[in-house]
Design a protein around this motif. Structure first.
Motif, short mmCIF file in Angstrom:
data_model
loop_
_atom_site.label_atom_id
_atom_site.label_comp_id
_atom_site.label_asym_id
_atom_site.label_seq_id
_atom_site.Cartn_x
_atom_site.Cartn_y
_atom_site.Cartn_z
N TYR A 59 0.84 -1.19 0.00
CA TYR A 59 0.00 0.00 0.00
C TYR A 59 0.88 1.24 0.00
CZ TYR A 59 -3.42 -3.47 1.36
OH TYR A 59 -4.21 -4.59 1.38
N PRO A 60 0.47 2.31 -0.71
CA PRO A 60 1.27 3.53 -0.74
C PRO A 60 1.51 4.11 0.65
CG PRO A 60 -0.58 3.67 -2.30
CD PRO A 60 -0.75 2.41 -1.51
N GLU A 61 0.53 3.94 1.53
CA GLU A 61 0.64 4.42 2.91
C GLU A 61 0.12 3.33 3.84
OE1 GLU A 61 -1.50 8.06 3.34
OE2 GLU A 61 -0.29 9.10 1.85
N ALA A 62 0.60 3.36 5.07
CA ALA A 62 0.10 2.40 6.07
C ALA A 62 -1.41 2.58 6.21
CB ALA A 62 0.80 2.62 7.40
N ARG A 63 -2.06 1.49 6.59
CA ARG A 63 -3.51 1.54 6.77
C ARG A 63 -3.90 0.94 8.10
NH1 ARG A 63 -5.87 -2.66 2.35
NH2 ARG A 63 -7.07 -3.67 3.97
N ALA A 64 -5.17 1.09 8.45
CA ALA A 64 -5.67 0.54 9.71
C ALA A 64 -5.64 -0.98 9.66
CB ALA A 64 -7.09 1.04 9.97
N GLY A 65 -5.15 -1.58 10.76
CA GLY A 65 -5.13 -3.02 10.89
C GLY A 65 -5.98 -3.45 12.06
N ALA A 66 -5.82 -4.68 12.46
CA ALA A 66 -6.59 -5.24 13.57
C ALA A 66 -6.31 -4.49 14.87
CB ALA A 66 -6.27 -6.72 13.74
N ASN A 67 -7.36 -4.33 15.67
CA ASN A 67 -7.24 -3.71 17.00
C ASN A 67 -6.56 -2.35 16.98
OD1 ASN A 67 -8.57 -5.91 18.14
ND2 ASN A 67 -6.67 -7.01 18.48
N ASP A 68 -6.91 -1.54 15.99
CA ASP A 68 -6.39 -0.17 15.86
C ASP A 68 -4.89 -0.08 15.58
OD1 ASP A 68 -8.89 1.10 16.19
OD2 ASP A 68 -8.74 0.89 18.36
N SER A 69 -4.31 -1.16 15.13
CA SER A 69 -2.90 -1.10 14.75
C SER A 69 -2.78 -0.39 13.40
CB SER A 69 -2.30 -2.51 14.65
OG SER A 69 -2.95 -3.26 13.63
N LYS A 70 -1.55 -0.10 13.03
CA LYS A 70 -1.22 0.51 11.75
C LYS A 70 -0.37 -0.51 11.02
CE LYS A 70 0.81 4.91 10.30
NZ LYS A 70 1.46 6.11 10.82
N VAL A 71 -0.70 -0.84 9.77
CA VAL A 71 -0.02 -1.93 9.07
C VAL A 71 0.35 -1.54 7.64
CG1 VAL A 71 -1.22 -3.71 10.42
CG2 VAL A 71 -2.13 -3.04 8.19
N ASN A 72 1.35 -2.24 7.13
CA ASN A 72 1.64 -2.27 5.71
C ASN A 72 2.37 -3.57 5.44
OD1 ASN A 72 1.74 -1.60 2.98
ND2 ASN A 72 2.41 0.51 3.37
#
Length: 193
Positions: free
Chosen positions: A156-169
Motif C-alpha cells: 500500500y502507498p501508505e500504512a492503513r488501519a489493521g486489527a485492533n487499531d494497529s497501523k499496518v503495511n
C-alpha cells in the motif's frame, strides 16, 4: 511440505494440548524459516533493526484457514478473543500464544467467496502460512527504509488501519536459497496504537 502444514493446522484443533503445541511449532517453523532468510539483510541496517525491535523481534506467523477450521481451532484453544478488524478487509482473526516466542495469528475470510486478501489466498493456495508479521515501532519509517535502501515496494502507498487499531503495511520479499525458485514471503509490519 503441503502435508506437513495441513497436518499441523489440523493439530491446532486437537483435544490434547501437546498436539496443539506441536502443530503450532511446525506452522511457526515453516513460516519463520523462509521469512528469516528473506529479511536477513534487514538486520544489517541499524535504523531498521531498531524499528523492528532487534535483538528480540516480536514475530507472529499468520495462518489462513477456512471458516470451519477457524471455528474448530478457536474452540479447542478456549475461544480466544476475536480481533477487531476493519470491515473492508473481509477478515476475522485471533491470536494464539504458545510460549518460547511461538505466536500465531489465525485468519479466515468473513466472505469465503469474497475478494478480500484471505479469501483470495485460500482460493489460490488453500490453508497455510499466508504472512509473517513483525512488530514495528514506526511502520511508515520502516517502509521508507525498505523502499530507499532495499528497493522493496510496500503493498500500500501508505500504512492503513489493521486489527485492533494497529497501523499496518505489507511487503512481498524474495526468499533467497532453500525455497522454490522465485519464492516470496509476505511480510506484515504492524505498529501498535
Amino acid at each position: 511440505m503441503a502435508n506437513a502444514i495441513s497436518s499441523a493446522i489440523m493439530n491446532l484443533s486437537a483435544a490434547e494440548k501437546s498436539t496443539r503445541v506441536a502443530g503450532a511449532l511446525e506452522i511457526y517453523r515453516q513460516g519463520r524459516g523462509p521469512a528469516d532468510r528473506a529479511v536477513s539483510r534487514w538486520w544489517e541496517d541499524a535504523e531498521l533493526s531498531e524499528l523492528l525491535l532487534k535483538p528480540k523481534p516480536i514475530v507472529s506467523v499468520g495462518v489462513a484457514v477456512r471458516r470451519e477450521t477457524f471455528t474448530r481451532i478457536r474452540e479447542a484453544n478456549g475461544q480466544p478473543a476475536l480481533a477487531i478488524v476493519p470491515q473492508e478487509q473481509d477478515a476475522e482473526e485471533f491470536e494464539l500464544h504458545f510460549g518460547d516466542g511461538v505466536e500465531l495469528d489465525v485468519l479466515t475470510s468473513r466472505e469465503p467467496a469474497g475478494q478480500g486478501a484471505i479469501a483470495r489466498f485460500l482460493a489460490k493456495f488453500g490453508e497455510g502460512v499466508q504472512q509473517v508479521e513483525f512488530r514495528c515501532l514506526n511502520v511508515d519509517r520502516a517502509m521508507a527504509i525498505l523502499r530507499e535502501r532495499f528497493g522493496l515496494a510496500p503493498v500500500y502507498p501508505e500504512a492503513r488501519a489493521g486489527a485492533n487499531d494497529s497501523k499496518v503495511n505489507f511487503v512481498l520479499v524474495p526468499v533467497p536459497v532453500g525455497v522454490a525458485e522465485n519464492a516470496k514471503v509476505l511480510i506484515e509490519l504492524y505498529e501498535l496504537p
